[in-house]
Design a protein around this motif. Structure first.
Motif, PDB file in Angstrom:
ATOM      1  N   GLY A 156      -2.687   0.229  -1.874  1.00  0.00           N
ATOM      2  CA  GLY A 156      -4.096   0.101  -1.552  1.00  0.00           C
ATOM      3  C   GLY A 156      -4.599   0.997  -0.441  1.00  0.00           C
ATOM      4  N   PHE A 157      -3.735   1.819   0.138  1.00  0.00           N
ATOM      5  CA  PHE A 157      -4.169   2.724   1.208  1.00  0.00           C
ATOM      6  C   PHE A 157      -4.714   4.037   0.645  1.00  0.00           C
ATOM      7  N   GLY A 158      -4.214   4.432  -0.506  1.00  0.00           N
ATOM      8  CA  GLY A 158      -4.651   5.672  -1.130  1.00  0.00           C
ATOM      9  C   GLY A 158      -4.376   5.613  -2.615  1.00  0.00           C
ATOM     10  N   VAL A 159      -4.815   6.635  -3.322  1.00  0.00           N
ATOM     11  CA  VAL A 159      -4.569   6.705  -4.759  1.00  0.00           C
ATOM     12  C   VAL A 159      -4.124   8.122  -5.093  1.00  0.00           C
ATOM     13  N   SER A 160      -3.094   8.223  -5.917  1.00  0.00           N
ATOM     14  CA  SER A 160      -2.567   9.543  -6.262  1.00  0.00           C
ATOM     15  C   SER A 160      -3.254  10.075  -7.510  1.00  0.00           C
ATOM     16  N   ASP A 161      -3.469  11.374  -7.508  1.00  0.00           N
ATOM     17  CA  ASP A 161      -4.118  12.053  -8.619  1.00  0.00           C
ATOM     18  C   ASP A 161      -3.333  13.320  -8.918  1.00  0.00           C
ATOM     19  N   SER A 162      -3.068  13.568 -10.183  1.00  0.00           N
ATOM     20  CA  SER A 162      -2.236  14.708 -10.554  1.00  0.00           C
ATOM     21  C   SER A 162      -2.867  16.040 -10.176  1.00  0.00           C
ATOM     22  N   THR A 163      -4.191  16.065 -10.030  1.00  0.00           N
ATOM     23  CA  THR A 163      -4.885  17.312  -9.713  1.00  0.00           C
ATOM     24  C   THR A 163      -5.098  17.499  -8.219  1.00  0.00           C
ATOM     25  N   THR A 164      -5.583  16.453  -7.558  1.00  0.00           N
ATOM     26  CA  THR A 164      -5.957  16.581  -6.146  1.00  0.00           C
ATOM     27  C   THR A 164      -4.919  16.018  -5.184  1.00  0.00           C
ATOM     28  N   GLY A 165      -3.848  15.432  -5.690  1.00  0.00           N
ATOM     29  CA  GLY A 165      -2.839  14.857  -4.811  1.00  0.00           C
ATOM     30  C   GLY A 165      -3.181  13.427  -4.438  1.00  0.00           C
ATOM     31  N   VAL A 166      -3.021  13.083  -3.167  1.00  0.00           N
ATOM     32  CA  VAL A 166      -3.268  11.725  -2.699  1.00  0.00           C
ATOM     33  C   VAL A 166      -4.603  11.667  -1.971  1.00  0.00           C
ATOM     34  N   LEU A 167      -5.468  10.769  -2.415  1.00  0.00           N
ATOM     35  CA  LEU A 167      -6.778  10.585  -1.806  1.00  0.00           C
ATOM     36  C   LEU A 167      -6.813   9.245  -1.087  1.00  0.00           C
ATOM     37  N   ALA A 168      -7.444   9.218   0.082  1.00  0.00           N
ATOM     38  CA  ALA A 168      -7.539   7.984   0.859  1.00  0.00           C
ATOM     39  C   ALA A 168      -8.556   7.035   0.232  1.00  0.00           C
ATOM     40  N   LEU A 169      -8.272   5.739   0.296  1.00  0.00           N
ATOM     41  CA  LEU A 169      -9.238   4.713  -0.081  1.00  0.00           C
ATOM     42  C   LEU A 169      -9.913   4.194   1.185  1.00  0.00           C
ATOM     43  N   ASP A 170     -11.096   3.592   1.027  1.00  0.00           N
ATOM     44  CA  ASP A 170     -11.802   3.065   2.191  1.00  0.00           C
ATOM     45  C   ASP A 170     -12.423   1.716   1.867  1.00  0.00           C
ATOM     46  N   ASP A 171     -13.215   1.199   2.810  1.00  0.00           N
ATOM     47  CA  ASP A 171     -13.777  -0.146   2.677  1.00  0.00           C
ATOM     48  C   ASP A 171     -14.639  -0.336   1.435  1.00  0.00           C
ATOM     49  N   SER A 172     -15.142   0.745   0.877  1.00  0.00           N
ATOM     50  CA  SER A 172     -16.005   0.626  -0.299  1.00  0.00           C
ATOM     51  C   SER A 172     -15.210   0.318  -1.569  1.00  0.00           C
ATOM     52  N   ASP A 173     -13.893   0.432  -1.498  1.00  0.00           N
ATOM     53  CA  ASP A 173     -13.036   0.216  -2.670  1.00  0.00           C
ATOM     54  C   ASP A 173     -12.338  -1.138  -2.548  1.00  0.00           C
ATOM     55  N   PRO A 174     -12.484  -2.014  -3.540  1.00  0.00           N
ATOM     56  CA  PRO A 174     -11.847  -3.340  -3.459  1.00  0.00           C
ATOM     57  C   PRO A 174     -10.328  -3.270  -3.349  1.00  0.00           C
ATOM     58  N   ARG A 175      -9.725  -2.192  -3.838  1.00  0.00           N
ATOM     59  CA  ARG A 175      -8.272  -2.053  -3.724  1.00  0.00           C
ATOM     60  C   ARG A 175      -7.851  -1.896  -2.268  1.00  0.00           C
ATOM     61  N   PHE A 176      -8.708  -1.265  -1.475  1.00  0.00           N
ATOM     62  CA  PHE A 176      -8.431  -1.096  -0.047  1.00  0.00           C
ATOM     63  C   PHE A 176      -8.501  -2.437   0.669  1.00  0.00           C
ATOM     64  N   GLN A 177      -9.403  -3.299   0.228  1.00  0.00           N
ATOM     65  CA  GLN A 177      -9.544  -4.616   0.844  1.00  0.00           C
ATOM     66  C   GLN A 177      -8.285  -5.461   0.652  1.00  0.00           C
ATOM     67  N   GLU A 178      -7.516  -5.162  -0.393  1.00  0.00           N
ATOM     68  CA  GLU A 178      -6.312  -5.938  -0.707  1.00  0.00           C
ATOM     69  C   GLU A 178      -5.036  -5.184  -0.345  1.00  0.00           C
ATOM     70  N   ARG A 179      -5.141  -4.160   0.493  1.00  0.00           N
ATOM     71  CA  ARG A 179      -3.964  -3.354   0.817  1.00  0.00           C
ATOM     72  C   ARG A 179      -2.869  -4.210   1.458  1.00  0.00           C
ATOM     73  N   THR A 180      -1.652  -3.845   1.183  1.00  0.00           N
ATOM     74  CA  THR A 180      -0.530  -4.608   1.711  1.00  0.00           C
ATOM     75  C   THR A 180       0.708  -3.727   1.792  1.00  0.00           C
ATOM     76  N   ALA A 181       1.794  -4.321   2.247  1.00  0.00           N
ATOM     77  CA  ALA A 181       3.068  -3.611   2.372  1.00  0.00           C
ATOM     78  C   ALA A 181       4.188  -4.554   1.965  1.00  0.00           C
ATOM     79  N   ILE A 182       5.258  -3.987   1.441  1.00  0.00           N
ATOM     80  CA  ILE A 182       6.462  -4.764   1.143  1.00  0.00           C
ATOM     81  C   ILE A 182       7.615  -4.142   1.913  1.00  0.00           C
TER      82      ILE A 182
END
Length: 213
Positions: A156-182
């Motif tokens: 939930g901290f970022g999203v990988s894209d085959s073209t642009t690499g890794v893009l950061a997520l922010d508060d506007s994305d619900p996936r960022f709101q649920e970010r976690t770690a294992i």
């Protein structure tokens, strides 16, 4: 300071006073810090229940397909002694009665690594921090990032894209709101899923050491 220490990641060792290899009773002794159990259950579906569930599909699946699914679950499903419990802001998993995974249940509590609150960092900072401490690039699949030397996975901290690499997520994305770690004692290397991951480094080209001929 005590609160920060209790919630500081110790890669491949644990979180604060929680240590991999602890028994449920030892973890329960720390309930004043990490909360009391609110749920606990086995992770593996019993074979009889699995077969009963498949029987409900009747003609929707062939007998061969059902047998293949049962075999796949037997090989790659949770271990027979895998148990997950929730307590406070944590989800914990045990195998053989010993703590083997620690997952904060979302960014409801600070989570410290190298003196920084991972959940408070923005942009690519948390992933850059993990890569630096990992001393190598992470493995990425969609919103998941895995750092093998630390045995830490984040989501939930970022999203990988085959073209642009890794893009950061922010508060506007619900996936960022649920970010976690294992947190784990050993790296997460599922043989049946390794094809999903792409190795990627966030280090700028001019930050990399010079190549030697």
């Amino acid at each position: 300071m005590a609160a920060e220490t209790d919630w500081t990641i110790r890669p491949r060792k644990g979180l604060g006073r929680l240590e991999f290899g602890m028994s449920p009773a030892q973890v329960d002794a720390l309930s004043a810090t990490y909360g009391t159990i609110t749920g606990r259950g086995a992770d593996r579906v019993a074979d009889d229940l699995l077969r009963e569930t498949l029987a409900m599909f009747a003609n929707a699946m062939s007998d061969d397909d059902k047998q293949a699914l049962v075999a796949e679950y037997a090989d790659h499903g949770p271990a027979a002694d895998s148990v997950t419990e929730t307590r406070g802001d944590l989800v914990l998993r045990y195998e053989g009665g010993r703590l083997c995974e620690i997952m904060p249940a979302g960014p409801r509590h600070p989570l410290f690594l190298d003196g920084r609150d991972v959940f408070a960092l923005r942009g690519l900072e948390p992933l850059e921090l993990l890569e630096r401490l990992n001393e190598g690039p992470g493995r990425y699949a969609d919103t998941e990032a895995v750092f093998d030397n630390l045995a830490i996975s984040v989501n939930g901290f970022g999203v990988s894209d085959s073209t642009t690499g890794v893009l950061a997520l922010d508060d506007s994305d619900p996936r960022f709101q649920e970010r976690t770690a294992i947190l784990r004692e050993v790296p997460y290397l599922p043989e049946q899923e390794m094809h999903r991951y792409v190795l990627h480094s966030l280090r700028a080209v001019n930050d990399r050491p010079p190549r030697h001929n």
